[in-house]
Design an enzyme around this catalytic site. Sequence first.
Site, PDB file in Angstrom:
ATOM      1  N   GLU A 280      -4.138  -8.388  15.423  1.00 31.99           N
ATOM      2  CA  GLU A 280      -4.686  -8.097  14.094  1.00 31.99           C
ATOM      3  C   GLU A 280      -4.652  -6.591  13.855  1.00 31.99           C
ATOM      4  OE1 GLU A 280      -5.764 -10.613  11.817  1.00 31.99           O
ATOM      5  OE2 GLU A 280      -4.597 -11.609  13.353  1.00 31.99           O
TER       6      GLU A 280
ATOM      7  N   LYS B  25     -10.884 -19.093  13.572  1.00 29.36           N
ATOM      8  CA  LYS B  25     -10.017 -20.283  13.593  1.00 29.36           C
ATOM      9  C   LYS B  25     -10.824 -21.517  14.007  1.00 29.36           C
ATOM     10  CE  LYS B  25      -5.900 -17.533  14.543  1.00 29.36           C
ATOM     11  NZ  LYS B  25      -5.182 -16.792  15.590  1.00 29.36           N
TER      12      LYS B  25
ATOM     13  N   GLY C  13       3.029 -13.806  15.342  1.00 31.60           N
ATOM     14  CA  GLY C  13       4.330 -13.168  15.129  1.00 31.60           C
ATOM     15  C   GLY C  13       4.795 -13.380  13.700  1.00 31.60           C
TER      16      GLY C  13
ATOM     17  N   ASP D 263     -11.239 -13.445  16.022  1.00 34.77           N
ATOM     18  CA  ASP D 263     -10.125 -14.164  15.402  1.00 34.77           C
ATOM     19  C   ASP D 263     -10.140 -15.636  15.825  1.00 34.77           C
ATOM     20  OD1 ASP D 263      -7.319 -13.965  14.018  1.00 34.77           O
ATOM     21  OD2 ASP D 263      -6.954 -14.992  15.916  1.00 34.77           O
TER      22      ASP D 263
ATOM     23  N   VAL E 290      -4.339 -20.706  11.066  1.00 37.58           N
ATOM     24  CA  VAL E 290      -4.732 -21.204  12.397  1.00 37.58           C
ATOM     25  C   VAL E 290      -3.495 -21.555  13.212  1.00 37.58           C
ATOM     26  CG1 VAL E 290      -6.064 -22.909  13.674  1.00 37.58           C
ATOM     27  CG2 VAL E 290      -6.875 -22.137  11.445  1.00 37.58           C
TER      28      VAL E 290
ATOM     29  N   LYS F 280      -7.499 -15.971   8.106  1.00 39.53           N
ATOM     30  CA  LYS F 280      -8.571 -16.767   8.740  1.00 39.53           C
ATOM     31  C   LYS F 280      -9.914 -16.087   8.661  1.00 39.53           C
ATOM     32  CE  LYS F 280      -5.807 -14.460  11.477  1.00 39.53           C
ATOM     33  NZ  LYS F 280      -4.853 -14.549  12.521  1.00 39.53           N
TER      34      LYS F 280
ATOM     35  N   ARG G 113       0.831  -1.201   0.000  1.00 39.82           N
ATOM     36  CA  ARG G 113       0.000   0.000   0.000  1.00 39.82           C
ATOM     37  C   ARG G 113       0.867   1.254   0.000  1.00 39.82           C
ATOM     38  NH1 ARG G 113      -4.967  -0.637   3.975  1.00 39.82           N
ATOM     39  NH2 ARG G 113      -3.241  -0.610   5.430  1.00 39.82           N
ATOM     40  N   ARG G 114       2.033   1.144   0.668  1.00 43.18           N
ATOM     41  CA  ARG G 114       2.916   2.322   0.749  1.00 43.18           C
ATOM     42  C   ARG G 114       4.218   2.024   0.030  1.00 43.18           C
ATOM     43  NH1 ARG G 114       4.182   3.521   6.264  1.00 43.18           N
ATOM     44  NH2 ARG G 114       3.512   1.429   6.771  1.00 43.18           N
TER      45      ARG G 114
ATOM     46  N   GLY H 183       3.744  -7.419  17.105  1.00 37.44           N
ATOM     47  CA  GLY H 183       3.246  -7.935  15.816  1.00 37.44           C
ATOM     48  C   GLY H 183       2.291  -9.098  15.968  1.00 37.44           C
TER      49      GLY H 183
HETATM   50  N1  LIG Z   1       0.679 -11.190  12.637  1.00 43.59           N
HETATM   51  C1  LIG Z   1       0.444 -12.455  12.966  1.00 43.59           C
HETATM   52  O1  LIG Z   1       0.949 -12.957  13.997  1.00 43.59           O
HETATM   53  C2  LIG Z   1      -0.409 -13.310  12.120  1.00 43.59           C
HETATM   54  C3  LIG Z   1      -1.131 -12.811  11.074  1.00 43.59           C
HETATM   55  N2  LIG Z   1      -1.912 -13.652  10.316  1.00 43.59           N
HETATM   56  C4  LIG Z   1      -2.671 -13.135   9.194  1.00 43.59           C
HETATM   57  O2  LIG Z   1      -1.758 -12.704   8.199  1.00 43.59           O
HETATM   58  C5  LIG Z   1      -2.321 -11.624   7.473  1.00 43.59           C
HETATM   59  C6  LIG Z   1      -1.365 -10.444   7.537  1.00 43.59           C
HETATM   60  O3  LIG Z   1      -1.161 -10.086   8.880  1.00 43.59           O
HETATM   61  P1  LIG Z   1      -0.009  -9.066   9.311  1.00 43.59           P
HETATM   62  O4  LIG Z   1       1.166  -9.220   8.433  1.00 43.59           O
HETATM   63  O5  LIG Z   1       0.135  -9.220  10.757  1.00 43.59           O
HETATM   64  O6  LIG Z   1      -0.734  -7.691   9.013  1.00 43.59           O
HETATM   65  P2  LIG Z   1      -0.066  -6.278   8.649  1.00 43.59           P
HETATM   66  O7  LIG Z   1      -1.120  -5.259   8.840  1.00 43.59           O
HETATM   67  O8  LIG Z   1       1.231  -6.125   9.347  1.00 43.59           O
HETATM   68  O9  LIG Z   1       0.267  -6.464   7.086  1.00 43.59           O
HETATM   69  C7  LIG Z   1      -0.692  -6.354   6.069  1.00 43.59           C
HETATM   70  C8  LIG Z   1      -0.059  -5.500   4.993  1.00 43.59           C
HETATM   71  O10 LIG Z   1      -0.910  -5.512   3.850  1.00 43.59           O
HETATM   72  C9  LIG Z   1      -0.873  -4.202   3.297  1.00 43.59           C
HETATM   73  N3  LIG Z   1      -2.054  -4.015   2.449  1.00 43.59           N
HETATM   74  C10 LIG Z   1      -3.318  -3.763   2.827  1.00 43.59           C
HETATM   75  N4  LIG Z   1      -4.120  -3.650   1.739  1.00 43.59           N
HETATM   76  C11 LIG Z   1      -3.341  -3.842   0.673  1.00 43.59           C
HETATM   77  C12 LIG Z   1      -3.553  -3.859  -0.729  1.00 43.59           C
HETATM   78  N5  LIG Z   1      -4.777  -3.641  -1.236  1.00 43.59           N
HETATM   79  N6  LIG Z   1      -2.522  -4.098  -1.555  1.00 43.59           N
HETATM   80  C13 LIG Z   1      -1.297  -4.319  -1.052  1.00 43.59           C
HETATM   81  N7  LIG Z   1      -0.996  -4.320   0.267  1.00 43.59           N
HETATM   82  C14 LIG Z   1      -2.022  -4.081   1.105  1.00 43.59           C
HETATM   83  C15 LIG Z   1      -0.825  -3.272   4.496  1.00 43.59           C
HETATM   84  O11 LIG Z   1      -0.314  -2.005   4.138  1.00 43.59           O
HETATM   85  C16 LIG Z   1       0.110  -4.036   5.435  1.00 43.59           C
HETATM   86  O12 LIG Z   1       1.455  -3.662   5.259  1.00 43.59           O
HETATM   87  C17 LIG Z   1      -3.696 -11.354   8.094  1.00 43.59           C
HETATM   88  O13 LIG Z   1      -4.655 -12.100   7.388  1.00 43.59           O
HETATM   89  C18 LIG Z   1      -3.526 -11.939   9.494  1.00 43.59           C
HETATM   90  O14 LIG Z   1      -4.757 -12.314  10.053  1.00 43.59           O
HETATM   91  C19 LIG Z   1      -2.011 -14.990  10.559  1.00 43.59           C
HETATM   92  C20 LIG Z   1      -1.317 -15.545  11.588  1.00 43.59           C
HETATM   93  C21 LIG Z   1      -0.486 -14.757  12.477  1.00 43.59           C
HETATM   94  N1  LIG Z   2      -3.789 -11.934  15.937  1.00 42.38           N
HETATM   95  C1  LIG Z   2      -3.560 -13.339  15.856  1.00 42.38           C
HETATM   96  C2  LIG Z   2      -2.431 -13.602  14.927  1.00 42.38           C
HETATM   97  C3  LIG Z   2      -2.310 -15.024  14.583  1.00 42.38           C
HETATM   98  O1  LIG Z   2      -3.223 -15.672  14.094  1.00 42.38           O
HETATM   99  C4  LIG Z   2      -3.228 -13.879  17.223  1.00 42.38           C
HETATM  100  O2  LIG Z   2      -2.934 -13.094  18.119  1.00 42.38           O
HETATM  101  O3  LIG Z   2      -3.274 -15.098  17.390  1.00 42.38           O
HETATM  102 NA    NA Z   3      -0.722 -23.297  11.730  1.00 49.55          NA
END
Ligand SMILES: NC(=O)C1=CN([C@@H]2O[C@H](COP(=O)(O)OP(=O)(O)OC[C@H]3O[C@@H](n4cnc5c(N)ncnc54)[C@H](O)[C@@H]3O)[C@@H](O)[C@H]2O)C=CC1
Ligand SMILES: N[C@@H](CC=O)C(=O)O
Ligand code: NA
Length: 430
Positions: free
Chosen positions: A192, A207, A306, A203, A134, A107, A48-49, A189
Amino acid sequence: MMRTRPLKVALLGCGVVGSEVARIMTTHADDLAARIGAPVELAGVAVRRPSKVREGIDPALVTTDATALVKRGDIDVVVEVIGGIEPARSLITAAFEHGASVVSANKALLAQDGAALHAAAEQQGKDLYYEAAVAGAIPLIRPLRESLAGDKVNRVLGIVNGTTNFILDKMDSTGAGYQEALDEATALGYAEADPTADVEGFDAAAKAAILAGIAFHTRVRLDDVYREGMTEVTASDFASARNMGCTIKLLAICERAEDGGSVTARVHPAMIPLSHPLASVRGAYNAVFVESDASGQLMFYGPGAGGAPTASAVLGDLVAVCRNRLNSTTGPGESAYAALPVSGMGQVVTRYHISLDVADKPGVLAQVATVFAEHGVSIDTVRQQGKDGEASLVVVTHRASDAALTGTVEALRKLDTVRGVASIMRVEGE
Ligand SMILES: NC(=O)C1=CN([C@@H]2O[C@H](COP(=O)(O)OP(=O)(O)OC[C@H]3O[C@@H](n4cnc5c(N)ncnc54)[C@H](O)[C@@H]3O)[C@@H](O)[C@H]2O)C=CC1
Ligand SMILES: N[C@@H](CC=O)C(=O)O
Ligand code: NA
């Protein structure tokens, strides 16, 4: 033999998870190529940025046009780590239509639209993998989908949200306040983009829907999952739990009814005994018990959130999907043949810890006990503490249905001697 033409990967989103996916793809490139049988090339990164400096990522690969990237036609695998419903859903659908397989960590989207996405993948003969969706790094989707495909799973119970486990653990072990602990989880990190999804249980409910669907070979959507968050858990709840030799965890519980004809899925805070393995799950770790006919009880444990742990699961899927493409095959798709109805919370049977504020006078205990008996809820223990004509009464029940417990509490509220119901918490893991 190693194929020289690389498999092309489009990365959608380069935040907490995406940046770690890109880093591991680069640092482990040779090992990944050897394991897959062909090099994997990062062919584009949608962000996005675009002006943000992203270490290790060639700026020439960065685009703000995710749609154009997935429609290029030469992409083998799209890795979706944007999150949310749109544009993630349209991008994944377009990816299938333009010849790519998909790895996603989303998820929220899978719990809402998993059936349609699986159908789109199948129609185009492509893979849809989502181990990261999950319990972060913990291998859970693949063991359920593949290793346990010959068994009959009856129950899945565990901690599946790292943020809320981190907060509850801090509140319990250090006395930290809720907001302070949430801010720390966000900075690390784990949370959500909108942490309401974590703390209000959405969330974990997403799951639970995914797990129940895979475990019971049926369709369970987010709306089918009973959900209570953890924002109302207080220091006094932790004190009550400690009095019982318990702690409090936000649990996801998916169960097959004893007659096998229906399933339930729920997410709520619960007391669990300190002796139970789930009580020692600290920080952002997750742990999930799976109970099956032949296997008995299995426990899966590890980092549930994470950047790097989640990227580990994404990379595992990426390798699997790339191998499938080289072999012109796909992995297992959705298995929902059992088509079981999802029952409401009233059918759930468990134990309860109920804290009542009552008048401290003769006969109150008997009155309260009668209400429990009239609703068929058997009492296990009662503890009373009195001060200045008022008393607090803590009742722990034997197993009872949620419907019976709800009826009991409604009747208790109508007693003149009951000043209020201070808290109701389920007791699990015994
Ligand atoms: N952070 C965690 O521990 C975990 C996250 N997830 C899942 O992973 C996915 C990503 O999570 P995070 O990396 O933590 O989120 P985040 O918010 O750090 O990263 C998402 C990125 O996508 C970008 N973005 C948003 N709309 C966009 C678009 N239209 N085009 C291009 N980029 C775009 C945002 O600018 C951001 O940098 C989510 O579905 C989350 O539920 C799953 C398990 C663990
Ligand atoms: N926000 C979620 C990220 C992983 O799924 C969590 O805290 O478990
Ligand atoms: Na897993």
